[in-house]
Design an enzyme around this catalytic site. Structure first.
Site, PDB file in Angstrom:
ATOM      1  N   ASN A 162       6.164  -6.932   4.411  1.00 49.30           N
ATOM      2  CA  ASN A 162       5.245  -8.071   4.562  1.00 49.30           C
ATOM      3  C   ASN A 162       5.939  -9.427   4.695  1.00 49.30           C
ATOM      4  O   ASN A 162       5.361 -10.354   5.248  1.00 49.30           O
ATOM      5  CB  ASN A 162       4.194  -8.082   3.444  1.00 49.30           C
ATOM      6  CG  ASN A 162       4.794  -8.195   2.070  1.00 49.30           C
ATOM      7  OD1 ASN A 162       5.992  -7.990   1.895  1.00 49.30           O
ATOM      8  ND2 ASN A 162       3.981  -8.521   1.099  1.00 49.30           N
ATOM      9  N   LYS A 164      19.201  -3.378   4.190  1.00 49.89           N
ATOM     10  CA  LYS A 164      18.423  -2.294   4.810  1.00 49.89           C
ATOM     11  C   LYS A 164      17.023  -2.872   4.997  1.00 49.89           C
ATOM     12  O   LYS A 164      16.236  -2.954   4.047  1.00 49.89           O
ATOM     13  CB  LYS A 164      18.404  -1.105   3.865  1.00 49.89           C
ATOM     14  CG  LYS A 164      17.971   0.269   4.380  1.00 49.89           C
ATOM     15  CD  LYS A 164      16.918   0.360   5.398  1.00 49.89           C
ATOM     16  CE  LYS A 164      15.603   0.892   4.865  1.00 49.89           C
ATOM     17  NZ  LYS A 164      14.510   0.778   5.850  1.00 49.89           N
ATOM     18  N   GLY A 184       9.288  -4.177  -3.046  1.00 44.04           N
ATOM     19  CA  GLY A 184       8.460  -3.179  -2.387  1.00 44.04           C
ATOM     20  C   GLY A 184       7.492  -2.562  -3.378  1.00 44.04           C
ATOM     21  O   GLY A 184       7.155  -3.171  -4.393  1.00 44.04           O
ATOM     22  N   GLU A 219      11.218  -6.283  -7.530  1.00 42.03           N
ATOM     23  CA  GLU A 219       9.936  -6.977  -7.434  1.00 42.03           C
ATOM     24  C   GLU A 219       8.972  -5.995  -6.805  1.00 42.03           C
ATOM     25  O   GLU A 219       9.057  -5.695  -5.614  1.00 42.03           O
ATOM     26  CB  GLU A 219      10.075  -8.246  -6.577  1.00 42.03           C
ATOM     27  CG  GLU A 219      10.928  -9.324  -7.221  1.00 42.03           C
ATOM     28  CD  GLU A 219      10.364  -9.896  -8.511  1.00 42.03           C
ATOM     29  OE1 GLU A 219       9.154  -9.717  -8.775  1.00 42.03           O
ATOM     30  OE2 GLU A 219      11.131 -10.497  -9.271  1.00 42.03           O
ATOM     31  N   CYS A 264       2.047  -9.366  -2.208  1.00 41.60           N
ATOM     32  CA  CYS A 264       2.137  -8.835  -3.574  1.00 41.60           C
ATOM     33  C   CYS A 264       1.352  -9.742  -4.505  1.00 41.60           C
ATOM     34  O   CYS A 264       0.794  -9.284  -5.495  1.00 41.60           O
ATOM     35  CB  CYS A 264       3.581  -8.718  -4.012  1.00 41.60           C
ATOM     36  SG  CYS A 264       4.455 -10.259  -3.958  1.00 41.60           S
TER      37      CYS A 264
HETATM   38  N1  LIG Z   1       6.574  -8.186  -6.269  1.00 40.40           N
HETATM   39  C1  LIG Z   1       6.949  -8.588  -5.071  1.00 40.40           C
HETATM   40  O1  LIG Z   1       7.698  -9.565  -4.925  1.00 40.40           O
HETATM   41  C2  LIG Z   1       6.469  -7.916  -3.852  1.00 40.40           C
HETATM   42  C3  LIG Z   1       5.990  -6.630  -3.881  1.00 40.40           C
HETATM   43  N2  LIG Z   1       5.578  -6.025  -2.737  1.00 40.40           N
HETATM   44  C4  LIG Z   1       5.022  -4.683  -2.809  1.00 40.40           C
HETATM   45  O2  LIG Z   1       5.524  -3.905  -1.726  1.00 40.40           O
HETATM   46  C5  LIG Z   1       4.557  -2.969  -1.296  1.00 40.40           C
HETATM   47  C6  LIG Z   1       4.378  -3.065   0.195  1.00 40.40           C
HETATM   48  O3  LIG Z   1       5.581  -3.105   0.861  1.00 40.40           O
HETATM   49  P1  LIG Z   1       6.218  -1.796   1.540  1.00 40.40           P
HETATM   50  O4  LIG Z   1       7.233  -2.276   2.517  1.00 40.40           O
HETATM   51  O5  LIG Z   1       5.134  -0.910   2.033  1.00 40.40           O
HETATM   52  O6  LIG Z   1       6.901  -1.129   0.294  1.00 40.40           O
HETATM   53  P2  LIG Z   1       7.812   0.185   0.235  1.00 40.40           P
HETATM   54  O7  LIG Z   1       8.168   0.368  -1.190  1.00 40.40           O
HETATM   55  O8  LIG Z   1       7.189   1.297   0.972  1.00 40.40           O
HETATM   56  O9  LIG Z   1       9.117  -0.206   1.081  1.00 40.40           O
HETATM   57  C7  LIG Z   1       9.951  -1.259   0.691  1.00 40.40           C
HETATM   58  C8  LIG Z   1      11.322  -1.046   1.267  1.00 40.40           C
HETATM   59  O10 LIG Z   1      11.922   0.136   0.722  1.00 40.40           O
HETATM   60  C9  LIG Z   1      12.413   0.964   1.772  1.00 40.40           C
HETATM   61  N3  LIG Z   1      12.437   2.333   1.305  1.00 40.40           N
HETATM   62  C10 LIG Z   1      11.527   3.318   1.485  1.00 40.40           C
HETATM   63  N4  LIG Z   1      11.937   4.450   0.856  1.00 40.40           N
HETATM   64  C11 LIG Z   1      13.121   4.179   0.275  1.00 40.40           C
HETATM   65  C12 LIG Z   1      14.024   4.922  -0.527  1.00 40.40           C
HETATM   66  N5  LIG Z   1      13.817   6.170  -0.869  1.00 40.40           N
HETATM   67  N6  LIG Z   1      15.127   4.292  -0.958  1.00 40.40           N
HETATM   68  C13 LIG Z   1      15.382   3.013  -0.655  1.00 40.40           C
HETATM   69  N7  LIG Z   1      14.558   2.256   0.105  1.00 40.40           N
HETATM   70  C14 LIG Z   1      13.441   2.835   0.552  1.00 40.40           C
HETATM   71  C15 LIG Z   1      11.473   0.674   2.912  1.00 40.40           C
HETATM   72  O11 LIG Z   1      12.043   1.083   4.136  1.00 40.40           O
HETATM   73  P3  LIG Z   1      11.118   1.696   5.295  1.00 40.40           P
HETATM   74  O12 LIG Z   1      10.246   0.602   5.756  1.00 40.40           O
HETATM   75  O13 LIG Z   1      12.103   2.137   6.315  1.00 40.40           O
HETATM   76  O14 LIG Z   1      10.360   2.835   4.682  1.00 40.40           O
HETATM   77  C16 LIG Z   1      11.340  -0.842   2.786  1.00 40.40           C
HETATM   78  O15 LIG Z   1      12.467  -1.482   3.302  1.00 40.40           O
HETATM   79  C17 LIG Z   1       3.314  -3.318  -2.071  1.00 40.40           C
HETATM   80  O16 LIG Z   1       3.167  -2.444  -3.153  1.00 40.40           O
HETATM   81  C18 LIG Z   1       3.580  -4.726  -2.587  1.00 40.40           C
HETATM   82  O17 LIG Z   1       2.877  -5.080  -3.726  1.00 40.40           O
HETATM   83  C19 LIG Z   1       5.642  -6.648  -1.553  1.00 40.40           C
HETATM   84  C20 LIG Z   1       6.118  -7.930  -1.474  1.00 40.40           C
HETATM   85  C21 LIG Z   1       6.544  -8.669  -2.620  1.00 40.40           C
HETATM   86  O1  LIG Z   2       5.539 -10.472  -0.854  1.00 38.77           O
HETATM   87  C1  LIG Z   2       4.718 -11.293  -1.130  1.00 38.77           C
HETATM   88  O2  LIG Z   2       3.554 -11.039  -1.187  1.00 38.77           O
HETATM   89  C2  LIG Z   2       5.244 -12.660  -1.292  1.00 38.77           C
HETATM   90  O3  LIG Z   2       6.152 -12.613  -2.328  1.00 38.77           O
HETATM   91  C3  LIG Z   2       4.177 -13.669  -1.451  1.00 38.77           C
HETATM   92  O4  LIG Z   2       4.720 -14.920  -1.377  1.00 38.77           O
HETATM   93  P1  LIG Z   2       3.722 -16.159  -1.538  1.00 38.77           P
HETATM   94  O5  LIG Z   2       2.888 -15.855  -2.713  1.00 38.77           O
HETATM   95  O6  LIG Z   2       4.580 -17.353  -1.762  1.00 38.77           O
HETATM   96  O7  LIG Z   2       2.949 -16.201  -0.262  1.00 38.77           O
END
Ligand SMILES: NC(=O)C1=CN([C@@H]2O[C@H](COP(=O)(O)OP(=O)(O)OC[C@H]3O[C@@H](n4cnc5c(N)ncnc54)[C@H](OP(=O)(O)O)[C@@H]3O)[C@@H](O)[C@H]2O)C=CC1
Ligand SMILES: O=C(O)[C@H](O)COP(=O)(O)O
Length: 496
Positions: free
Chosen positions: A169, A192, A245, A264, A298
């Site tokens: 995102n 990555k 993620g 995070e 997130c």
């Molecule tokens: N707290 C925070 O700051 C934030 C949290 N999030 C959270 O992230 C989620 C959405 O993002 P999303 O990208 O779908 O999250 P994912 O956990 O699916 O993916 C995050 C990253 O991890 C990689 N990945 C996937 N599998 C593995 C593995 N086994 N080992 C290492 N890396 C791996 C993904 O690669 P690939 O794309 O190739 O699968 C991607 O780069 C939501 O739950 C959201 O709340 C999002 C933003 C901010």
């Molecule tokens: O991944 C997310 O959702 C971001 O950390 C959000 O950032 P923002 O709250 O500053 O838009």
């Protein structure tokens, strides 16, 4: 345009290359990974499917490059980061174009993400010069039983190779929020990127390349996380993992070795609205917080907990604002754009259908075309519905009516997540008590949750994360304290 002009060297035919040893390379695998445009649902770009041997090579080079980088003066490291920030901002248009095509980010938000990222890199350079430029001086006679025979000097030293894994995102912003602190602190960096968002990330990496960072200091390997993720996170060459993620982060934390982790993860940010709240302010923040980037943040508002006595008025005000949201393609700058993938849309639909079966009130009809889901407010949600607890990561927002502040806090604290929360009230004393009672990393008073500004500390508790982000915290997290003790033959007292 993406893949053109200064970016022409990062693509070969129709497949984007990966970055190793200061060069753009094709993977020996001969395989590529398709990036599906969420709007057209057709292949938009392709990236290399890197092999384990290529990961090994990148780690070996990163280790060597870090040794000489650590000997590079701090001001020079900062200078290069400032240069990268300027190049990034100069090329905001092609990078934003990738964000529009890969993750359906509305065009104006895509540009904002790149500009914000440039600012983050510059701020990190400045902050690094300040906080890494000073250490501590301790004398031994402050501890009982000691004379002043020891002078202790502390400084912050790099950890080594940092592995950065951002989510789809914010593939640029949440990548630079790891890259810049790592580099200013004297570390090398292996990125990555998320598959959706990888091409935007490769363009961003090229901006660092153009800035002239030493070869091998930054690398970027592409491929599906499910295929190379474990190999990367369990690699013995990694000295620290910074991951953003979903649940994947929980799995990584169980598998990773004895290295510092910055995690995070997901959230279920609650918005508590009290009787005395400014309901217009609350409604505006609920719509902005719940629906911007179609709820794929997130820090999105993911559940509204409103006092029954003001619930009808609040829901009416929120609905009036939801009706004004534009729905359509990201190129048209619509408020609501297609969610990132078909599987994500299916997941969101599953939550909506569960709420329907259990009689939630649908404030709008449920509507979906492909990955595009129209904004939906669900009123009268109860704790037995999945949407009360799970993170939709889409434009669907549940409202739970509460009869006491305690009920709201109880719901918030019963969640496995603890990222952020917010409270709307005119009574600052009540707000502070609620903030203290909420088990979340941050509580916003009279505003929706947000990570930014990017120098604020940002952290989740429980399943929402480990450690803390934000520029200063990330720099500190990517360093270790080193002490040197000067032992004197006789006690020495200043002016003594
Ligand atoms: N707290 C925070 O700051 C934030 C949290 N999030 C959270 O992230 C989620 C959405 O993002 P999303 O990208 O779908 O999250 P994912 O956990 O699916 O993916 C995050 C990253 O991890 C990689 N990945 C996937 N599998 C593995 C593995 N086994 N080992 C290492 N890396 C791996 C993904 O690669 P690939 O794309 O190739 O699968 C991607 O780069 C939501 O739950 C959201 O709340 C999002 C933003 C901010
Ligand atoms: O991944 C997310 O959702 C971001 O950390 C959000 O950032 P923002 O709250 O500053 O838009």
């Amino acid at each position: 345009m993406a893949g053109n002009g200064v970016f022409a060297e990062i693509i070969d035919g129709e497949v984007y290359k990966y970055y190793c040893e200061g060069e753009w390379r094709k993977s020996a695998s001969g395989k590529s990974v398709a990036i599906i445009n969420p709007t057209t649902r057709k292949t938009q770009y392709k990236v290399q499917a890197c092999t384990q041997e290529e990961v090994n090579k990148v780690m070996e080079i990163a280790k060597a490059a870090q040794k000489s980088w650590a000997k590079t003066p701090l001001w020079k490291r900062a200078e290069l980061l400032h240069k990268a920030a300027a190049i990034l901002k100069e090329h905001k248009a092609p990078i934003a174009e990738c964000l529009v095509k890969e993750i359906a980010k509305p065009a104006k938000d895509a540009v904002t993400e790149v500009v914000r990222s440039g600012d983050l890199v510059s701020y990190t350079a400045e902050e690094g010069v300040r906080i890494l430029g000073e250490g501590k001086f301790l004398v031994s006679d402050s501890f009982p039983g000691n004379e002043r025979t020891k002078y202790c000097l502390t400084s912050k030293i790099p950890l080594g190779v940092i592995l950065a894994i951002p989510p789809f995102n914010y593939p640029v912003n949440l990548a630079v929020s790891k890259i810049a602190p790592a580099l200013i602190a004297g570390n090398s960096l292996v990125l990555k990127p998320p598959t959706q968002g990888a091409v935007a990330a490769l363009h961003m990496v090229h901006c660092f390349h153009l800035a002239g960072f030493p070869k091998g200091l930054i690398s970027c390997v592409t491929g599906k996380g499910s295929e190379i993720g474990d190999f990367l996170t369990m690699h013995p060459g990694v000295n620290c993992i910074s991951f953003t993620g979903g649940d994947t982060g929980v799995a990584i934390s169980k598998k990773a070795g004895m290295v510092p982790l910055q995690m995070e993860l997901g959230g279920k940010d609650a918005c508590i609205v009290l009787e005395d709240a400014d309901l217009d302010l609350a409604a505006g923040n609920i719509v902005k917080g719940g629906f911007s980037y179609s709820g794929q943040r997130c820090t999105a508002v993911k559940v509204v907990l409103v006092m029954e006595s003001v619930a009808d008025t609040l829901v009416e005000k929120v609905n009036a604002k939801v009706a004004k949201l534009t729905v359509g393609p990201p190129e048209d700058n619509c408020d609501i754009t297609p969610v990132v993938s078909e599987s994500s849309a299916n997941f969101i639909e599953g939550l909506v259908m569960d709420a329907k079966e259990k009689d939630a009130t649908f404030c709008q009809p449920y509507k979906r075309e492909g990955n595009l889901i129209w904004p939906l407010l669900l009123d009268n949600v109860r704790p037995d519905m999945r949407i009360a607890w799970e993170e939709p990561f889409g434009p669907v927002l549940p409202v739970i009516r509460i009869n006491s502040v305690e009920e709201g806090i109880h719901h918030c604290n019963a969640s496995n997540f603890g990222l952020q929360g917010c409270v709307f009230t005119k009574d600052i004393n009540k707000a502070i008590l609620i903030s203290d009672a909420m088990e979340t990393g941050t509580v916003q008073i009279n505003s929706a949750p947000a990570r930014g500004p990017d120098h604020f500390p940002f952290q989740g508790i429980k399943d929402s994360g480990i450690g803390s982000q934000g520029i200063t915290n990330s720099i500190n997290m990517m360093t270790k304290v080193k002490t040197t003790v000067i032992n004197l033959p006789t006690p020495s007292y200043t002016m003594g």
